[in-house]
Design a protein around this motif. Structure first.
Motif, PDB file in Angstrom:
ATOM      1  N   UNK A  56     -13.667  36.822  51.385  1.00 36.64           N
ATOM      2  CA  UNK A  56     -12.883  35.907  50.545  1.00 36.64           C
ATOM      3  C   UNK A  56     -12.012  34.971  51.377  1.00 36.64           C
ATOM      4  N   UNK A  57     -11.650  35.382  52.568  1.00 32.62           N
ATOM      5  CA  UNK A  57     -10.854  34.517  53.437  1.00 32.62           C
ATOM      6  C   UNK A  57     -11.684  33.379  54.012  1.00 32.62           C
ATOM      7  N   UNK A  58     -13.007  33.520  54.003  1.00 36.94           N
ATOM      8  CA  UNK A  58     -13.869  32.526  54.636  1.00 36.94           C
ATOM      9  C   UNK A  58     -14.662  31.683  53.645  1.00 36.94           C
ATOM     10  N   UNK A  59     -14.946  32.206  52.468  1.00 37.23           N
ATOM     11  CA  UNK A  59     -15.771  31.491  51.501  1.00 37.23           C
ATOM     12  C   UNK A  59     -14.990  30.335  50.877  1.00 37.23           C
ATOM     13  N   UNK A  60     -15.570  29.150  50.808  1.00 33.20           N
ATOM     14  CA  UNK A  60     -14.874  28.009  50.188  1.00 33.20           C
ATOM     15  C   UNK A  60     -14.509  28.309  48.730  1.00 33.20           C
ATOM     16  N   UNK A  61     -13.304  27.928  48.371  1.00 36.21           N
ATOM     17  CA  UNK A  61     -12.780  28.198  47.035  1.00 36.21           C
ATOM     18  C   UNK A  61     -12.514  26.875  46.323  1.00 36.21           C
ATOM     19  N   UNK A  62     -12.596  26.885  44.995  1.00 33.62           N
ATOM     20  CA  UNK A  62     -12.254  25.726  44.181  1.00 33.62           C
ATOM     21  C   UNK A  62     -10.797  25.851  43.737  1.00 33.62           C
ATOM     22  N   UNK A  63     -10.036  24.792  43.919  1.00 38.97           N
ATOM     23  CA  UNK A  63      -8.613  24.789  43.569  1.00 38.97           C
ATOM     24  C   UNK A  63      -8.366  23.600  42.653  1.00 38.97           C
ATOM     25  N   UNK A  64      -7.811  23.858  41.460  1.00 33.19           N
ATOM     26  CA  UNK A  64      -7.626  22.788  40.485  1.00 33.19           C
ATOM     27  C   UNK A  64      -6.549  21.797  40.926  1.00 33.19           C
ATOM     28  N   UNK A  86      -4.095  41.507  49.620  1.00 39.10           N
ATOM     29  CA  UNK A  86      -3.670  40.599  50.688  1.00 39.10           C
ATOM     30  C   UNK A  86      -3.538  39.173  50.150  1.00 39.10           C
ATOM     31  N   UNK A  87      -2.478  38.451  50.534  1.00 38.54           N
ATOM     32  CA  UNK A  87      -2.296  37.055  50.102  1.00 38.54           C
ATOM     33  C   UNK A  87      -3.090  36.097  50.981  1.00 38.54           C
ATOM     34  N   UNK A  88      -4.365  35.939  50.702  1.00 39.35           N
ATOM     35  CA  UNK A  88      -5.250  35.136  51.539  1.00 39.35           C
ATOM     36  C   UNK A  88      -5.126  33.644  51.197  1.00 39.35           C
ATOM     37  N   UNK A  89      -5.502  32.809  52.163  1.00 42.38           N
ATOM     38  CA  UNK A  89      -5.536  31.356  51.961  1.00 42.38           C
ATOM     39  C   UNK A  89      -6.876  30.824  52.441  1.00 42.38           C
ATOM     40  N   UNK A  90      -7.915  30.962  51.637  1.00 44.65           N
ATOM     41  CA  UNK A  90      -9.244  30.519  52.058  1.00 44.65           C
ATOM     42  C   UNK A  90      -9.357  28.997  52.067  1.00 44.65           C
ATOM     43  N   UNK A  91     -10.384  28.451  52.715  1.00 44.41           N
ATOM     44  CA  UNK A  91     -10.613  26.997  52.634  1.00 44.41           C
ATOM     45  C   UNK A  91     -10.885  26.625  51.183  1.00 44.41           C
ATOM     46  N   UNK A  92     -10.352  25.470  50.756  1.00 45.49           N
ATOM     47  CA  UNK A  92     -10.420  25.143  49.337  1.00 45.49           C
ATOM     48  C   UNK A  92     -10.761  23.679  49.109  1.00 45.49           C
ATOM     49  N   UNK A  93     -11.558  23.435  48.057  1.00 47.34           N
ATOM     50  CA  UNK A  93     -11.805  22.095  47.545  1.00 47.34           C
ATOM     51  C   UNK A  93     -10.783  21.816  46.444  1.00 47.34           C
ATOM     52  N   UNK A  94     -10.134  20.669  46.483  1.00 46.79           N
ATOM     53  CA  UNK A  94      -9.227  20.268  45.417  1.00 46.79           C
ATOM     54  C   UNK A  94     -10.036  19.514  44.371  1.00 46.79           C
ATOM     55  N   UNK A  95     -10.112  20.079  43.154  1.00 51.04           N
ATOM     56  CA  UNK A  95     -10.991  19.523  42.125  1.00 51.04           C
ATOM     57  C   UNK A  95     -10.312  19.636  40.761  1.00 51.04           C
TER      58      UNK A  95
END
Length: 297
Positions: free
Chosen positions: A181-189, A206-215
């Protein structure tokens, strides 16, 4: 202090539409008449009400008087309905989160005889608009009433963590753990969207911060997930059929994310908005999870 209704209507129209010309067209008068009414109202109150920029903006008192004009129009319309008299369409300014707007809320709006100015805002911060007096009602996650407001529980929006099957095979073949989950790209509104991160923390501790697309699009979230752009929490009503058809994978079927929602509205106009409130409650019973547990899985 008695204020001229025509002057208040001119002020509200200028601030809502952003220009004297558009306000004049909406009210069926000349721009000069609008300017005269605004100037007379400023003389009456002894302070500027409109910042004459493009678009026009309100001063603090201008915003307060524009809200008064909108709310007075709502009260007048409600009284006309009670007396079975003809009335002009009343306008209400409300805040809805995008997921509610795109799933269950629109039928409720159609059930009430009002004109809407809808502000789309994240449900976690929408109550701030109500607190500042910018709107008359909001859908919010805040259970405690804003001062001077009523609050009604609506139910919970259920979200499911979803992604494309190929995306799942690529990123989560070895399991849905903190490393993946820390590595998989995430969608962020939006920058205010905390749902995905709260779900991750509840799942992994854990409070992770994965890579995210702003959408910032509810339907865009679903389409992006189907295309393999990333994973995200999507409203169950929009993805249940996609999951059943195999176009999306429910990443954790036993870990949905429920977000309780509340309808908050200014007590002053609550009687005038009673038909809308009833429609919102009816629609929420159909579209939201009732008797939901605490926020999150």
């Amino acid at each position: 202090m008695r204020l001229d209704p025509a002057q208040l209507a001119a002020l509200e129209a200028v601030l809502r539409l952003g220009s004297f010309e558009e306000a004049a067209a909406a009210l069926g008068v000349t721009p000069s008449a609008i300017s005269q009414r605004i100037r007379a109202l400023e003389d009456r109150t002894g302070t500027p009400l409109v910042i004459r920029t493009s678009p026009a903006e309100a001063t603090a008192l201008g915003a307060r008087l524009a809200r008064h004009a909108r709310e007075q129009a709502l009260l007048d319309a409600a009284l006309a309905d009670e007396l079975h008299q003809a009335r002009a369409a009343a306008r209400v300014r409300i805040v809805l989160n995008a997921d509610s707007l795109d799933t269950w809320a629109l039928p409720a709006l159609a059930d009430a005889d009002l004109l809407y100015e809808i502000v789309v805002e994240d449900e976690s911060i929408s109550a701030e608009r109500l607190r500042r007096g910018e709107v008359s009602a909001v859908v919010t996650t805040q259970a405690n009433p804003v001062q001077g407001c009523d609050v009604i529980a609506l139910g919970a929006m259920r979200y499911r963590a979803t992604c494309a099957p190929a995306f799942h095979d690529r990123h989560f073949a070895r399991g849905l753990d903190a490393t993946a989950l820390a590595q998989a790209p995430m969608l962020d509104f939006s920058g205010h969207d905390r749902h995905q991160r709260a779900w991750i923390t509840a799942l992994t501790g854990q409070p992770l911060s994965p890579p995210a697309h702003l959408l910032p699009s509810t339907h865009g979230f679903v389409t992006a997930a189907k295309l393999g752009l990333g994973w995200g929490l999507n409203p169950a009503p929009l993805v249940d059929a996609e999951i059943a058809a195999g176009r999306l994978r429910d990443m954790a079927p036993d870990r949905p994310f429920d977000v309780p929602l509340y309808w908050q509205l200014r007590s002053l106009v609550a009687p005038a908005l009673r038909p809308l409130t009833r429609a919102m409650v009816r629609a929420a019973k159909r579209g939201l999870v009732q008797q939901a547990g605490p926020d999150g899985p």
